[in-house]
Design an enzyme around this catalytic site. Structure first.
Site, PDB file in Angstrom:
ATOM      1  N   ARG A  54     -90.831  61.424 -54.803  1.00 56.35           N
ATOM      2  CA  ARG A  54     -92.194  61.414 -55.355  1.00 56.35           C
ATOM      3  C   ARG A  54     -92.344  62.398 -56.508  1.00 56.35           C
ATOM      4  NH1 ARG A  54     -96.274  64.196 -52.767  1.00 56.35           N
ATOM      5  NH2 ARG A  54     -95.298  63.799 -50.749  1.00 56.35           N
ATOM      6  N   TYR A 106    -112.533  54.777 -74.556  1.00 55.28           N
ATOM      7  CA  TYR A 106    -112.113  53.759 -73.607  1.00 55.28           C
ATOM      8  C   TYR A 106    -113.143  53.694 -72.478  1.00 55.28           C
ATOM      9  CZ  TYR A 106    -109.696  51.574 -69.734  1.00 55.28           C
ATOM     10  OH  TYR A 106    -109.395  50.766 -68.666  1.00 55.28           O
ATOM     11  N   ASP A 179    -106.659  61.456 -76.792  1.00 53.79           N
ATOM     12  CA  ASP A 179    -106.108  60.153 -76.409  1.00 53.79           C
ATOM     13  C   ASP A 179    -105.436  59.570 -77.647  1.00 53.79           C
ATOM     14  OD1 ASP A 179    -105.615  57.488 -75.831  1.00 53.79           O
ATOM     15  OD2 ASP A 179    -107.483  57.190 -74.738  1.00 53.79           O
ATOM     16  N   LYS A 204     -99.615  50.429 -73.229  1.00 53.99           N
ATOM     17  CA  LYS A 204     -99.883  49.779 -74.504  1.00 53.99           C
ATOM     18  C   LYS A 204     -98.686  49.877 -75.451  1.00 53.99           C
ATOM     19  CE  LYS A 204    -104.083  49.283 -72.765  1.00 53.99           C
ATOM     20  NZ  LYS A 204    -104.203  50.225 -71.666  1.00 53.99           N
TER      21      LYS A 204
END
Length: 383
Positions: A54, A106, A179, A204
């Site tokens: 993890r 966003y 961002d 993206k």
């Protein structure tokens, strides 16, 4: 003798993924390590320094090294999605801390801030980030701990002066997070302009093939805040899976080719569509008529990105009809893949405080020939 990639251009670093390979087989592509746990030695220590998958899987580390290099950061972390990466930044703050965020950003993250973020105890002020006076007025000395910006801002593509906002943030001891999903390091490197943290929805452009959900953070300095983010990623189990990390690294090898091609095509489309009688506006930072064009010229290179929006005359109904009439553009949410996408954003975002004009269609330009994309759009506008 190993290549010293720090001396190479970013295009070279991306293409060769900083020389990542498989040391066991000498394969030029690094292997995917799927193990969830690691061997202890006879003395009860972990011989490879890894405990549990993890937080310790080596496959994402090649992606993180490349991202840190491309963004000129000290360290990077990859996450299970762009949203988890962004939320990790906000949850590194304390309840009661004040945040300044953009009015245009966003929509999923804006909604999280308006609901879960505020319920958790964050104080949030939304401002027009292209208005530096408004940003300064929103600052609460001693309380403002983070300014979050997105530039160009989805889906209107307004521009924020990163360096100027960094100075505002640092003057009151706050951090600036950017961002950088749409410009990518191909066009903008916010850390070199004073930002402290960069976020990507790696789903993206970084991946670029519409087949991975991923997020990333890159920091200018690995400090206590960065340690808190890392601890939250581990305890929250929001690591990127090994297979998705492998696919993401594959996609990033062609990042510069894909992004510069999409950007060049978007520029052509914006210029050809500007002034079309059936459109109220074309929103693209590469147009000299765009109100943020001068800022874009200062802080972007290699073009202005593969995203643009058009506002169709006649409002929402007419815009939806245009989207329905295209034959080549794909009607789907997301951006940054090889296929060009079109969608009516107001339908997606909803809400009474939605800043998206009702006639706006968001266009994610892919890798098709620009004339084919243009012909398809114009034909749809005329139907």
């Amino acid at each position: 003798m190993a290549m010293e990639f720090s001396r190479c251009h970013p295009e070279t670093r991306a293409a060769q993924a900083l020389g990542a390979h498989d040391p066991e087989t000498a394969g030029v592509i690094p292997a995917v390590q799927l193990s969830t746990t690691y061997l202890r030695a006879g003395d009860n220590t972990y011989q490879a320094g890894r405990v549990y998958g993890r937080g310790d899987n080596p496959t994402p580390e090649s992606v993180e090294a490349l991202l840190a290099s491309l963004e000129n950061g000290e360290e990077a972390m990859v996450f299970s999605s762009g949203m988890t990466a962004a939320i990790a930044v906000f949850l590194s703050l304390k309840p009661g801390d004040h945040i300044i965020a953009p009015q245009v950003m966003y929509w999923g993250l804006r909604l999280w801030l308006q609901t879960t973020g505020i319920a958790w105890g964050l104080k949030v002020t939304f401002v027009a980030m292209d208005n530096l006076v408004a940003v300064r007025q929103a600052v609460q000395p001693g309380k403002t701990k983070l300014i979050w910006i997105e530039t160009p801002a989805n889906p209107i593509w307004s521009l924020t002066d990163i360096q100027a906002v960094a100075e505002i943030a640092h003057a009151v001891g706050a951090r600036l997070a950017v961002d950088n999903t749409v410009p990518t390091p191909v066009h903008t490197r916010p850390l070199t302009l004073g930002a402290d943290i960069v976020m990507h929805s790696a789903t993206k452009y970084l991946n670029g093939h519409s087949d991975v959900i991923a997020g990333a953070l890159i920091t200018a300095k690995a400090d206590e805040t960065w340690d808190r983010i890392r601890a939250y990623r581990k305890s929250g189990g929001i690591m990127l899976s090994p297979w998705d990390a492998f696919l993401l690294l594959r996609g990033m090898r062609t990042l510069f080719l894909r992004v510069t091609r999409a950007s060049a095509t978007a520029q052509v489309l914006a210029e050809k569509l500007y002034g079309h009688p059936l459109l109220e506006a074309v929103l693209y930072p590469g147009l000299s008529q765009h109100p943020g064009h001068e800022i874009a010229r200062r802080q972007m290179q290699n073009g202005y990105g593969g995203m643009l929006s058009i506002i169709v005359a006649g409002g929402a109904a007419r815009a939806i009809a245009v989207a329905a009439a295209v034959k080549l553009w794909v009607r789907a949410t997301s951006l940054g893949g090889p296929e060009s996408l079109i969608e009516h954003r107001a339908s997606v975002e909803g809400g009474s405080d939605n800043p998206v004009p009702p006639g706006l269609l968001r266009l994610s330009v892919g890798l098709e020939h620009p004339n084919d994309l243009l012909d398809d759009l114009i034909a749809a506008l005329k139907e």
